[in-house]
Write an enzyme that holds these catalytic residues in place. Structure first.
Site, PDB file in Angstrom:
ATOM      1  N   ARG A  88       0.828  -1.212   0.000  1.00 34.85           N
ATOM      2  CA  ARG A  88       0.000   0.000   0.000  1.00 34.85           C
ATOM      3  C   ARG A  88       0.863   1.263   0.000  1.00 34.85           C
ATOM      4  NH1 ARG A  88      -5.461   1.873   0.963  1.00 34.85           N
ATOM      5  NH2 ARG A  88      -6.290  -0.239   1.021  1.00 34.85           N
ATOM      6  N   GLU A 118      -9.363   6.361   7.523  1.00 28.12           N
ATOM      7  CA  GLU A 118      -7.940   6.557   7.253  1.00 28.12           C
ATOM      8  C   GLU A 118      -7.610   7.785   6.406  1.00 28.12           C
ATOM      9  OE1 GLU A 118      -6.134   2.061   7.252  1.00 28.12           O
ATOM     10  OE2 GLU A 118      -7.504   2.589   5.634  1.00 28.12           O
TER      11      GLU A 118
END
Length: 785
Positions: free
Chosen positions: A326, A734
């Site tokens: 990621r 997030e």
């Protein structure tokens, strides 16, 4: 039934979607009545466990004398690896590299080797200190600064993303810069630490109350450790006192040990480590060393980038593969790289195995992208915001129209970053304040100010496609009340109330008619972790699916029973219109029950469109992107390096917000936590491999006094999700976290002012006052040459 009378347009249910509702447990949080696992009444005879931890960072266990431990007052048993009846492994990736209790060797200082089970927690803790363990100490490495990311030991397979020929583009570019950046890790520092309470049942059964974001994984790990089937293990969690990713996999060990002890001793066992042991023995955010090579032209157009993201992963894989993946997925942030090469390096170290943390590697990737922007800005003597806007995804004079393709070959179809930044630039008066700051700095010898605006583009979905699914269970009782259960966990982020709002909206009943119940593997099986900002998306859609099944049955029943067309059955606030008459929701439900209509449903949802081929580095890993931007202003004392955040303005989008109050709270908290990661929170290991920052006395999280003096947070109300997510909302857990980058770059801007912005400060994170001061002195020295 009553005759229909026209409804007032303003009439609404209390607590439906798109309304600001307080957190369902907020009043309990502030009054201390919210029940966490340590608040639960303990079953009679409950025992308490404490972990015995390694005192060396790497070594073979020659001998282990636990006689004094077993003889200590109150001790009932001592568990070692030999007492694990099933598999001595809690690796979430199936690599079998993470034991429940170390066996034969230890790989980091603080690794659990044995567990003391005693009548009281204090007795267990005291007994742990009596162990005598003889080690053959082995060489160890705790820092990745001196490691070669392409040659040294990795904990899992790296990833490479490529589009175009980065080497050629950089080589042919008019200008080129290479550099290296360090980005620190971060401890989760949840208010409630790790804890597990295991209660043995008959046969192989055990119930585990675990503070976990992933009940199904805890269920599977406990069953593997016990050597029983998953159906014998029930895991329940009503709420956590914070998680932030730290309870996605790290709860496994505590639950497994408590369960093993409970089944062996046939008594309930609780394991709650103290804060020092918790911080020492559990994983953290990965810190990175980022190597970058960038080619660009004189106007600041970036032509090619080459990244290596080396991460301190610890002794085992845990989730490091996905985290470093990621990081690469976000090494572009909001920018189009015409040619890019990015490689991850999940490096082995003799430290605790690092794990998920809010953003899951994405923020680290973005920080690398923003350092590249800063380098180009200083090299071309331009405002960093100008360079940012120049390199945004989207049209920029490119006739091919391909400026929306990411390094992983997904097309960005929902790009709104230009408008987000333009709106914030205006509302925050960025240009005017930059001029004012320049004037202030010119007349201030000691105190220097800085300002920066940084954007965010965050991909939403688990990159492991199979995790993008969720289940829910909805019961409607004959009095019209509703029982809701789903696979998502509540860690303070407001997931429960959001999903309840979705169900209330479907039935058009007030939210107080919807009962939110504890997450349990006994009701909804095979759930994904509450992570990747997908909690509301997945569980909201699953709950909506379940509610709609019941609603459709009620419509079918009402239409048949009252001889009207289905489209004449309309759900209104707390009642239903059937033809030209109205009936209360509860009355309709009672009628349906009497007609033997099923009033329970299991809902399911899987995210569409997504796919990912890791071997090829290509795919569509994200369902959509969430966007935001932050503008921060700081003041720095150039004699001490101390600083304050004077003001922060944030514009962030959540699509059609399910709950504005919850979303704004998430944005505020995410920003402050992100700023803390990049400024005050520092992890330090000494030359003996010991973590020295393992308590509030040595590890500084941001306090209320560290927040911006002026803090303006606005939702982009004009935004909506282009994809059919739940009520066109967007994730908010997030995406706001990386907004804290604006503080790091504002500090960099203030530091740069000591040399008239002619030298890129290359300020690493965390930008503690000490690091800020050292950077100021270095910049001054370079300017004096």
């Amino acid at each position: 039934m009553t005759k229909h009378t026209p409804n007032l347009k303003a009439e609404k249910i209390l607590g439906g979607v798109a309304t600001s509702q307080r957190h369902d447990s907020a009043h309990k949080h502030v009054t201390g009545t919210a029940v966490y696992i340590d608040d639960m009444a303990e079953p009679a005879g409950t025992l308490h466990a404490c972990l015995g931890l390694s005192t060396v960072p790497h070594g073979k266990i020659r001998a282990m004398d636990l006689a004094a431990v077993r003889a200590a007052p109150g001790v009932v048993d001592v568990l070692t690896a030999a007492d694990v009846p099933g598999e001595n492994d809690i690796s979430p990736t199936g690599l079998h590299d993470e034991p429940v209790l170390a066996e034969g060797k230890v790989q980091f200082h603080g690794q659990p080797i044995f567990a003391v089970i005693a009548e009281t927690r204090e007795q267990a803790r005291r007994a742990c200190k009596l162990a005598k363990i003889d080690y053959e100490e082995l060489p160890f490495v705790t820092d990745i600064g001196g490691l070669d990311p392409l040659k040294d030991k990795l904990v899992t397979k790296p990833l490479r993303l490529q589009r175009g020929d980065a080497k050629e583009a950089i080589g042919k570019a008019p200008r080129r810069i290479t550099g290296k950046m360090r980005v620190g890790g971060q401890d989760h520092f949840y208010l409630e630490g790790h804890i597990a309470l295991a209660i043995p049942g008959e046969d192989h059964d055990v119930t585990v109350y675990s503070s976990t974001q992933h009940p199904s994984e805890v269920q599977h790990m406990v069953s593997h450790a016990l050597g029983v089937s998953s159906h014998a293990v029930t895991v329940e969690v009503r709420r956590m006192g914070g998680g932030f990713g730290g309870k996605e996999t790290q709860s496994n060990q505590f639950a497994a040990i408590a369960a093993i002890a409970a089944k062996k001793l046939k008594r309930a066992v609780k394991l709650r480590p103290d804060r020092d042991d918790d911080m020492t023995a559990t994983g953290k955010r990965h810190d990175f060393v980022i190597d970058y090579d960038v080619g660009f032209d004189d106007e600041g157009n970036i032509l090619g980038v080459d990244f290596i993201f080396g991460a301190r992963c610890g002794f085992s894989a845990d989730l490091s593969g996905a985290v470093t993946d990621r990081a690469l997925f976000h090494c572009d942030n909001t920018y189009y790289w015409p040619a890019v090469n990015a490689v991850s390096a999940p490096l082995y170290t003799n430290t605790v195995s690092n794990t998920a943390f809010r953003g899951f590697g994405g923020p680290q990737g973005m920080v690398g992208a923003e350092r590249v922007i800063d380098e180009v800005a200083f090299a071309t003597a331009k405002d960093p915001l100008e360079i940012r806007k120049k390199n945004f995804y989207g049209p920029s004079g490119d006739k091919k129209g391909d400026r929306n393709v990411t390094p992983y070959h997904q097309t960005v179809e929902d790009n709104i970053i230009q408008r987000i930044v333009a709106d914030l630039e205006k509302s925050a008066d960025y240009a005017g304040r930059r001029r004012e700051i320049a004037a202030f700095n010119a007349n201030s010898r000691i105190i220097k100010r800085g300002i920066a605006m940084t954007p965010v583009k965050f991909g939403i979905s688990f990159t492991a496609t199979q995790f993008n699914q969720a289940g829910a269970l909805v019961h409607v009782y004959t009095d019209g009340s509703v029982h809701l259960n789903h696979g998502g966990t509540e860690m303070g982020q407001g997931l429960y109330v959001k999903v309840a709002q979705v169900v209330a909206e479907e039935f058009q009943i007030d939210i107080d008619r919807v009962k939110i119940t504890a997450t349990t593997t006994g009701k909804v099986p095979n759930t994904s972790a509450t992570a990747a900002s997908s909690g509301s998306d997945l569980n909201g859609m699953a709950a909506q699916n379940a509610a709609r099944q019941i609603k459709d049955r009620l419509i079918d029943f009402a239409a048949e029973a009252h001889q009207v067309a289905k489209d004449q059955v309309i759900f209104l606030p707390n009642r239903v219109r059937i033809g030209n008459e109205e009936i209360s929701f509860a009355a309709l439900v009672r009628q349906a029950y009497n007609a033997r209509i099923q009033l329970s449903a299991a809902g399911f949802y899987k995210t569409p469109k997504i796919h990912w081929d890791r071997d090829k580095g290509r795919g569509h890993p994200f369902y959509y992107f969430a966007y935001g931007a932050a503008c921060s202003e700081v003041s720095v004392d150039t004699l001490t390096g101390e600083y304050v955040i004077e003001r922060t303005d944030i514009l962030h989008e959540t699509g059609r917000s399910l709950n504005r109050a919850i979303d704004i709270g998430q944005i505020e908290g995410g920003f402050v936590q992100g700023a803390g990661w990049l400024t005050t929170e520092e992890l330090v290991w000494d030359d003996k491999g010991r973590l020295r920052t393992h308590a509030p006395s040595t590890y500084k999280i941001p306090l209320a006094s560290d927040r911006p003096k002026i803090f303006n947070v606005t939702l982009a109300d004009w935004s909506e999700n282009a994809e059919p997510a739940v009520h066109r909302s967007k994730a908010v857990g997030e995406p706001p976290f990386p907004l804290g980058m604006s503080v790091l770059h504002a500090l960099s801007d203030a530091v740069a002012s000591v040399a008239d912005h002619k030298i890129c400060p290359r300020l690493d994170a965390p930008a503690t006052p000490e690091r800020v001061l050292m950077t100021i002195e270095r910049v001054k020295a370079e300017a004096a040459k």
